[in-house]
Write an enzyme that holds these catalytic residues in place. Structure first.
Site, PDB file in Angstrom:
ATOM      1  CG  PHE A   1       0.989 -16.931  -1.721  1.00  0.00           C
ATOM      2  CD1 PHE A   1       0.644 -16.421  -0.483  1.00  0.00           C
ATOM      3  CD2 PHE A   1       0.578 -16.249  -2.856  1.00  0.00           C
ATOM      4  CE1 PHE A   1      -0.083 -15.246  -0.370  1.00  0.00           C
ATOM      5  CE2 PHE A   1      -0.153 -15.073  -2.757  1.00  0.00           C
ATOM      6  CZ  PHE A   1      -0.484 -14.566  -1.512  1.00  0.00           C
TER       7      PHE A   1
ATOM      8  CG  ASP B   1       7.271 -17.594  -3.540  1.00  0.00           C
ATOM      9  OD1 ASP B   1       7.912 -16.633  -3.072  1.00  0.00           O
ATOM     10  OD2 ASP B   1       6.079 -17.509  -3.900  1.00  0.00           O
TER      11      ASP B   1
ATOM     12  CE1 TYR C   1       4.198  -8.303  -1.265  1.00  0.00           C
ATOM     13  CE2 TYR C   1       4.698  -7.538  -3.481  1.00  0.00           C
ATOM     14  CZ  TYR C   1       4.085  -8.439  -2.636  1.00  0.00           C
ATOM     15  OH  TYR C   1       3.379  -9.483  -3.157  1.00  0.00           O
ATOM     16  CE  LYS C   2       5.264 -11.525   1.071  1.00  0.00           C
ATOM     17  NZ  LYS C   2       3.911 -11.109   1.442  1.00  0.00           N
TER      18      LYS C   2
ATOM     19  NE  ARG D   1       0.419 -13.515   7.658  1.00  0.00           N
ATOM     20  CZ  ARG D   1       0.777 -13.285   6.402  1.00  0.00           C
ATOM     21  NH1 ARG D   1       1.428 -14.227   5.733  1.00  0.00           N
ATOM     22  NH2 ARG D   1       0.518 -12.145   5.805  1.00  0.00           N
TER      23      ARG D   1
HETATM   24  C1  LIG Z   1       4.839 -16.479  -0.890  1.00  0.00           C
HETATM   25  C2  LIG Z   1       4.178 -15.549  -1.858  1.00  0.00           C
HETATM   26  N1  LIG Z   1       4.257 -15.827  -3.168  1.00  0.00           N
HETATM   27  C3  LIG Z   1       3.680 -15.032  -4.083  1.00  0.00           C
HETATM   28  C4  LIG Z   1       2.988 -13.916  -3.713  1.00  0.00           C
HETATM   29  C5  LIG Z   1       2.324 -13.077  -4.776  1.00  0.00           C
HETATM   30  O1  LIG Z   1       3.120 -12.012  -5.078  1.00  0.00           O
HETATM   31  P1  LIG Z   1       2.708 -10.955  -6.232  1.00  0.00           P
HETATM   32  O2  LIG Z   1       1.469 -10.286  -5.736  1.00  0.00           O
HETATM   33  O3  LIG Z   1       3.901 -10.043  -6.304  1.00  0.00           O
HETATM   34  O4  LIG Z   1       2.498 -11.687  -7.473  1.00  0.00           O
HETATM   35  C6  LIG Z   1       2.885 -13.571  -2.364  1.00  0.00           C
HETATM   36  C7  LIG Z   1       2.159 -12.374  -1.944  1.00  0.00           C
HETATM   37  O5  LIG Z   1       2.048 -12.014  -0.798  1.00  0.00           O
HETATM   38  C8  LIG Z   1       3.486 -14.424  -1.407  1.00  0.00           C
HETATM   39  O6  LIG Z   1       3.402 -14.164  -0.101  1.00  0.00           O
END
Ligand SMILES: Cc1ncc(COP(=O)(O)O)c(C=O)c1O
Length: 420
Positions: free
Chosen positions: A122, A201, A226-227, A380
């Site tokens: 990400f 992650d 939140y997912k 997606r």
């Molecule tokens: C795999 C992954 N890592 C990190 C994040 C970032 O998360 P945050 O906005 O809580 O920092 C996301 C956000 O969608 C994500 O999908």
């Protein structure tokens, strides 16, 4: 291929769907991989929290309920991701937690110069790692393993880079775009042999695939709620630190909630020695409390049952894509091997963005379908087994076939909305 209706009739998790707020049954939601649906119980709970705990009890609620909230929620997350309850902290964002852990790992391995990641990670994770190097650890280098097809990563390539000079390997267990899933045990094992700290992650994995942090000897992890955990927009994230490492790693952000005795108000910082040292400021009580009903449902359904349904659904979806969408110019953007696929399925098309918009804002009175789009060409389709039905998937594919077959996407602009 079995019919979607047959599969829905035999679905043992089907009963969970009615426990989510579904205001308009005509909207077909396939974006639980980005923002999970709202559990009905959350509405009740937050309402009572606002009126009773905040409105009536005011500051007294800290001692009565709120101070215990983070620990209770962390314990539930821990059991979903295969950790002990004193190995998980809940709070802050995924990005912020990644910063805390990666900083600690780089400080710990001050004699090792390499950080390994992959190009499917990400963007925020990549930015945090780059930022740490640029701003704090200029003698370190980031090795980003590429992907030949933007779908898979060669795990051997990752393994080959883990040696006595590698401080940290930071990967998404399930990658956000293609849904590629690593063999966690394999990477963690190689990391252990070379003394490299491994940081996972889990944002696209927690609540969707079984995760065994402890059994695979993982060192560190972060993730969002939140997912698939249905915690709500911007809900607090979590982090995990293996017990034996908690004393050894530094949290670089020294806030009063991470102090051993915050209510002594000492001017001198003395951190907690446990996982609580990753606290920084006051917990976000409203959004933290809202996470619990989603966790309870995942625990009740059982993560193995969720995975079983998720795989049955993504296999079904892939079969439909091969039969109906590949002839329309789509390609599969997700690993086809079950053990390397998370819960969402990506399909690619050069007109992906406009097809996605045509699904969300139909101009012809068709049912609204909400997936999401990730550039350059990925749509997606989120499979969230607690509320996604096989019929939803069938209908989405039928609509995508119609949109491309009749070129309905041509009436949509290519300008991007702020959230895609
Ligand atoms: C795999 C992954 N890592 C990190 C994040 C970032 O998360 P945050 O906005 O809580 O920092 C996301 C956000 O969608 C994500 O999908």
């Amino acid at each position: 291929m079995q019919s979607a209706l047959d599969l829905d009739r035999r679905d043992r998790l089907a009963g969970f769907r009615k426990r989510f707020a579904i205001h308009d049954d005509r909207i077909l939601y396939l974006d639980g991989n980005s923002l999970g649906r709202l559990p009905l119980k959350t509405v009740e709970l937050v309402e009572s929290l606002i009126h009773r705990e905040w409105g009536e009890r005011l500051i007294r609620s800290w001692n009565e309920r709120w101070l215990d909230l983070p620990g209770r929620i962390a314990a539930k997350i821990a059991s979903i991701i295969g950790a002990e309850k004193d190995e998980v902290f809940v709070g802050d964002s995924t990005s912020f937690n990644l910063y805390k852990l990666a900083f600690g790992a780089l400080r710990y391995h001050s004699g090792r110069s390499k950080i390994v990641t992959d190009s499917l990670n990400f963007p925020s994770d990549l930015y945090i790692l780059e930022g740490l190097i640029r701003n704090h650890f200029p003698d370190r280098t980031l090795e980003t393993v590429g992907s030949d097809d933007d779908i898979h990563v060669d795990e051997q390539d990752i393994e080959d880079r883990l040696d006595a000079n590698t401080a940290l390997v930071a990967l998404s267990l399930v990658t956000f775009k293609s849904s590629f899933m690593y063999d966690m045990a394999r990477i963690s094992q190689k990391a252990r042999e070379s003394g490299t700290l491994v940081l996972w992650d889990l944002s696209h994995a927690a609540g969707a695939v079984p995760v065994h942090l402890k059994d695979t000897h993982a060192d560190l992890a972060v993730g969002c709620t939140y997912k698939y955990l249905n915690g709500g927009p911007g809900a607090p994230a979590f982090l995990y630190v293996r017990k034996e490492l908690q004393e050894k790693l530094l949290n670089p952000v020294w806030g009063w909630f991470g102090h051993a005795k915050p209510f002594d108000f000492s001017p001198v910082y003395a951190p907690q020695s446990s996982i609580e040292k990753y606290r920084v400021g006051t917990p976000a009580v409203l959004s933290l409390a809202a996470v619990e009903p989603g966790l309870d449902m995942i625990l009740e359904a059982g993560i193995d049952n969720i995975r079983e349904k998720s795989l049955a659904q993504s296999r079904f979806l892939l079969d439909l894509i091969r039969e109906y969408l590949v002839p329309e110019g789509f390609t599969i953007g997700t690993p086809e091997a079950d053990n390397h696929r998370g819960s969402h399925v990506s399909v690619r098309h050069p007109e992906g963005y406009r097809i996605n918009r045509a699904m969300i804002e139909p101009g012809d009175g068709s049912r609204q379908i909400i997936p999401d789009f990730r550039p350059p060409d990925n749509i997606r389709l989120g499979v969230a087994p607690l509320y996604t039905s096989f019929s939803d998937l069938f209908e989405a594919v039928a609509r995508m076939k119609q949109i491309t077959g009749e070129k309905l996407y041509e009436s949509y602009g290519t300008e991007k909305l702020r959230v895609t």
